[in-house]
Design an enzyme around this catalytic site. Structure first.
Site, PDB file in Angstrom:
ATOM      1  N   SER A  84       0.802  -1.226   0.000  1.00 28.06           N
ATOM      2  CA  SER A  84       0.000   0.000   0.000  1.00 28.06           C
ATOM      3  C   SER A  84       0.834   1.275   0.000  1.00 28.06           C
ATOM      4  O   SER A  84       0.317   2.348  -0.304  1.00 28.06           O
ATOM      5  CB  SER A  84      -0.946   0.019   1.207  1.00 28.06           C
ATOM      6  OG  SER A  84      -0.233   0.227   2.411  1.00 28.06           O
ATOM      7  N   LYS A  95       1.050   4.734   6.905  1.00 32.38           N
ATOM      8  CA  LYS A  95       0.452   5.542   5.834  1.00 32.38           C
ATOM      9  C   LYS A  95       1.085   6.931   5.860  1.00 32.38           C
ATOM     10  O   LYS A  95       1.847   7.268   6.758  1.00 32.38           O
ATOM     11  CB  LYS A  95      -1.062   5.682   6.007  1.00 32.38           C
ATOM     12  CG  LYS A  95      -1.860   4.383   6.031  1.00 32.38           C
ATOM     13  CD  LYS A  95      -1.943   3.712   4.686  1.00 32.38           C
ATOM     14  CE  LYS A  95      -2.793   2.442   4.765  1.00 32.38           C
ATOM     15  NZ  LYS A  95      -2.702   1.633   3.532  1.00 32.38           N
TER      16      LYS A  95
END
Length: 264
Positions: free
Chosen positions: A39, A100
């Site tokens: 990701s 993230k």
């Protein structure tokens, strides 16, 4: 007999001191983290290992191993900056560590329009750069690479080739992202208004990241500040997954040495 008991006591005291030292180090100074998913491509590959600094944003129970409830609320708090790459504890019964990039801070308005990021009504510059190439390996097998992106390099080895772009946030902070295709629910969204005490996080691999664009259980929604554990600092090891613990020489052949020492 007395000497044996004394040596045992000394050993136990040493082990206790060592455990306390490691606990303090991991909780308040540095902690290692491994990348389990794609990701955060292109910055992070599966098999990267990095150090996370723990003091940047203050401390909460999630700073401690296993989220031990020893710290009430959040002490020495400091908000992250847009563009920081952070490790945090996800919410829900299956909570786990996630990494993230910070995109929106409290009060910000975030939106995606046709694959372009908008922050507080202004388009974030998105510049096309050279394709990002991931060699096919045990940590990134062919099935992770969609058919349109499968290719071979000059030596005939299988690779995955992704369209890559550079985004530049207000203030000049820039980073690279991948944008493989147009996915309406990810690339064309409503306006997100970041609540007080929370942040809006996104993965750099925009078409393969369950992030703040999606409400739970599909994504993670807005993340409370107290769940942020620390800031990614440097990659200290990287492996393509081909090593075997029983074959020590493969530890080196599997290593991606060029990635070691890369900062954020």
């Amino acid at each position: 007999m007395k000497t044996a008991r004394s040596e045992t006591g000394e050993t136990l005291r040493f082990l206790l001191k060592l455990a306390l030292f490691v606990f303090i180090l991991r909780s308040f100074i540095f902690s290692p983290f491994s990348i389990p998913s794609e990701s955060m491509l292109p910055r992070l590959l599966i098999g990267d290992y990095l150090f996370v600094s723990k003091w940047n944003y203050g401390y909460s129970r999630w700073s401690l191993p296993w989220g031990l409830p020893l710290i009430p609320g959040r002490i020495l708090p400091r908000d992250p900056a847009r563009g920081d790459v952070v490790v945090f504890r996800s919410m829900g019964p299956d909570d786990h560590d996630v990494i993230k990039r910070v995109i929106g801070l409290p009060g910000d308005r975030v939106q995606m329009r046709n694959g372009q990021l908008f922050l507080n009504g202004r388009a974030i510059p998105k510049q096309r750069v050279a394709d990002f190439i991931v060699p096919i390996s045990p940590n990134f097998p062919t099935e992770k690479c969609g058919t349109p992106f499968q290719d071979v390099d000059a030596n005939g080895k299988a690779i995955c080739r992704y369209p890559r772009f550079r985004e530049t946030l207000p203030g000049g902070r820039s980073y690279e992202v991948l944008d493989q295709e147009n996915i309406p629910e990810a690339d064309d969204t409503d306006v997100y208004r970041v609540p007080a005490g929370r942040v809006f996080l996104m993965g750099d691999n925009r078409d393969d990241s369950a992030d703040s664009r999606f409400a739970p259980p599909v994504g993670m929604g807005y993340i409370p500040m107290e769940r942020i554990q620390g800031k990614a600092i440097v990659t200290f090891w990287s492996t393509d997954g081909s090593a075997s613990w029983l074959l020590p020489w493969t530890w080196f052949s599997a290593a991606r040495f060029s990635r070691i020492g890369q900062g954020f």
